[in-house]
Design a protein around this motif. Structure first.
Motif, PDB file in Angstrom:
ATOM      1  N   GLY A  39      35.354  29.939  41.984  1.00 17.99           N
ATOM      2  CA  GLY A  39      35.950  31.032  41.210  1.00 17.99           C
ATOM      3  C   GLY A  39      35.099  32.291  41.151  1.00 17.99           C
ATOM      4  O   GLY A  39      35.408  33.235  40.418  1.00 17.99           O
ATOM      5  N   GLY A  41      34.745  34.614  43.293  1.00 20.27           N
ATOM      6  CA  GLY A  41      35.384  35.797  43.880  1.00 20.27           C
ATOM      7  C   GLY A  41      35.181  35.915  45.381  1.00 20.27           C
ATOM      8  O   GLY A  41      35.518  36.939  45.982  1.00 20.27           O
ATOM      9  N   LYS A  42      34.678  34.860  46.017  1.00 15.55           N
ATOM     10  CA  LYS A  42      34.349  34.918  47.454  1.00 15.55           C
ATOM     11  C   LYS A  42      35.591  35.169  48.308  1.00 15.55           C
ATOM     12  O   LYS A  42      35.617  36.068  49.144  1.00 15.55           O
ATOM     13  N   THR A  43      36.629  34.343  48.091  1.00 15.46           N
ATOM     14  CA  THR A  43      37.845  34.504  48.904  1.00 15.46           C
ATOM     15  C   THR A  43      38.524  35.834  48.596  1.00 15.46           C
ATOM     16  O   THR A  43      38.999  36.521  49.504  1.00 15.46           O
ATOM     17  N   THR A  44      38.533  36.225  47.337  1.00 14.20           N
ATOM     18  CA  THR A  44      39.151  37.511  46.982  1.00 14.20           C
ATOM     19  C   THR A  44      38.426  38.650  47.694  1.00 14.20           C
ATOM     20  O   THR A  44      39.056  39.587  48.217  1.00 14.20           O
TER      21      THR A  44
HETATM   22  N1  LIG Z   1      46.252  36.149  43.468  1.00 12.03           N
HETATM   23  C1  LIG Z   1      45.560  35.923  42.343  1.00 12.03           C
HETATM   24  N2  LIG Z   1      46.105  36.160  41.122  1.00 12.03           N
HETATM   25  C2  LIG Z   1      45.409  35.952  39.985  1.00 12.03           C
HETATM   26  N3  LIG Z   1      44.140  35.494  39.944  1.00 12.03           N
HETATM   27  C3  LIG Z   1      43.548  35.233  41.130  1.00 12.03           C
HETATM   28  C4  LIG Z   1      44.217  35.421  42.374  1.00 12.03           C
HETATM   29  N4  LIG Z   1      43.362  35.078  43.378  1.00 12.03           N
HETATM   30  C5  LIG Z   1      42.218  34.678  42.774  1.00 12.03           C
HETATM   31  N5  LIG Z   1      42.327  34.783  41.438  1.00 12.03           N
HETATM   32  C6  LIG Z   1      41.274  34.470  40.452  1.00 12.03           C
HETATM   33  O1  LIG Z   1      40.152  35.255  40.804  1.00 12.03           O
HETATM   34  C7  LIG Z   1      38.951  34.526  40.599  1.00 12.03           C
HETATM   35  C8  LIG Z   1      38.185  34.451  41.906  1.00 12.03           C
HETATM   36  O2  LIG Z   1      38.882  33.565  42.791  1.00 12.03           O
HETATM   37  P1  LIG Z   1      38.437  33.315  44.287  1.00 12.03           P
HETATM   38  O3  LIG Z   1      39.411  32.378  44.895  1.00 12.03           O
HETATM   39  O4  LIG Z   1      38.209  34.608  44.953  1.00 12.03           O
HETATM   40  O5  LIG Z   1      37.030  32.583  44.067  1.00 12.03           O
HETATM   41  P2  LIG Z   1      36.176  31.759  45.123  1.00 12.03           P
HETATM   42  O6  LIG Z   1      34.761  32.130  44.876  1.00 12.03           O
HETATM   43  O7  LIG Z   1      36.700  31.955  46.486  1.00 12.03           O
HETATM   44  O8  LIG Z   1      36.432  30.268  44.631  1.00 12.03           O
HETATM   45  P3  LIG Z   1      36.421  28.866  45.437  1.00 12.03           P
HETATM   46  O9  LIG Z   1      35.009  28.647  45.847  1.00 12.03           O
HETATM   47  O10 LIG Z   1      36.862  27.903  44.394  1.00 12.03           O
HETATM   48  O11 LIG Z   1      37.366  29.008  46.596  1.00 12.03           O
HETATM   49  C9  LIG Z   1      39.360  33.162  40.058  1.00 12.03           C
HETATM   50  O12 LIG Z   1      39.267  33.206  38.642  1.00 12.03           O
HETATM   51  C10 LIG Z   1      40.796  33.025  40.508  1.00 12.03           C
HETATM   52  O13 LIG Z   1      41.527  32.205  39.634  1.00 12.03           O
END
Ligand SMILES: Nc1ncnc2c1ncn2[C@@H]1O[C@H](COP(=O)(O)OP(=O)(O)OP(=O)(O)O)[C@@H](O)[C@H]1O
Length: 238
Positions: A39, A41-44
């Protein structure tokens, strides 16, 4: 030389700030690790650069041009490509044909060119079972198809989102060698990965995200000793 950079990049989902004021850069031909707890934010962040999301604020610069307003297919055409965490190949097609789709729609090639490109990529990825239907392929082969699809648009920068997930130890090593080979072929790589052994083995540099912010960056050996990074990971429940 910087190939991609972001300035004060922000992505909000309603009240949630998923990416919070991220300024960073990716050097040409490096392998950059993007790490951080679930969570973070890496994928975002990768979605913002590849164009699946538009930023709420901030700039994204690729090859000296601002691209934050470009749609994803244009970003793909000019040299940014990514794999997805959840692989969704086209069922009923072979591995080779799935990669051809990337060449047809990503690079705008005709059928003959696309078949040639896809075969070259399969050679590079050592995808022996390229002519088998997707449902006959192993997890490793499916990952190769996903990478192959992303390579078919001939990217300068490739974002890999957890490509090691689901692989056993032997397969992980094969994949590590493959990613190194891609870099030797001149591709800049940014990789999201949870397995720290992979990050240690593969990356020149890492950035660490927590709650959307960069909390550390540098070579893995130093970053992994940073108390902020240790505490971010210790805070995880799984
Ligand atoms: N389309 C979306 N709408 C609302 N919230 C989102 C959306 N995409 C991601 N989030 C939220 O944004 C935050 C970052 O998510 P993200 O998937 O980027 O994290 P991450 O570091 O890639 O996590 P992981 O390692 O679990 O894949 C999280 O709280 C997630 O729930």
């Amino acid at each position: 030389m910087q190939i991609v950079s972001t300035r004060n990049l922000v992505k909000k989902f309603g009240g949630l700030v998923a990416v919070n004021d991220v300024t960073m850069s990716i050097e040409e031909k490096e392998i950059l690790g993007i790490i951080g707890p679930n969570g973070a934010g890496k994928t975002t962040f990768v979605n913002l650069i590849a164009g699946m999301h538009y930023p709420t604020e901030g700039e994204i610069i690729f090859d000296n041009q601002n691209i934050e307003k470009y749609p994803p297919h244009i970003r793909n055409r000019i040299g940014l490509s990514r794999t997805f965490q959840v692989v969704r190949p086209l069922q009923g097609f072979t591995g080779l044909e799935n990669i051809m789709v990337g060449a047809l729609f990503g690079a705008g090639e005709n059928l003959i060119q696309a078949r040639k490109t896809a075969n070259e990529i399969c050679d590079l990825l050592e995808l022996e079972n390229r002519n088998q239907p997707i449902d006959k392929l192993t997890v490793l082969d499916l990952k190769k198809v996903e990478i192959g699809r992303a390579l078919a648009s001939k990217p300068k920068v490739l974002f890999l989102d957890e490509v090691m997930a689901g692989l056993n130890s032997d397969e992980t090593w094969q994949m590590i060698d493959l990613v190194k080979k891609l870099r030797e072929n001149g591709i800049t790589i940014a990789i999201i990965e949870h397995v720290m052994g992979v990050i240690k083995e593969l990356t020149d540099r890492v950035i660490v995200l927590e709650s959307g912010k960069i909390i550390a960056q540098g070579v893995y050996q130093e970053v992994s000793k940073d108390p902020k990074v240790i505490s971010a990971y210790l805070g995880e429940e799984d």
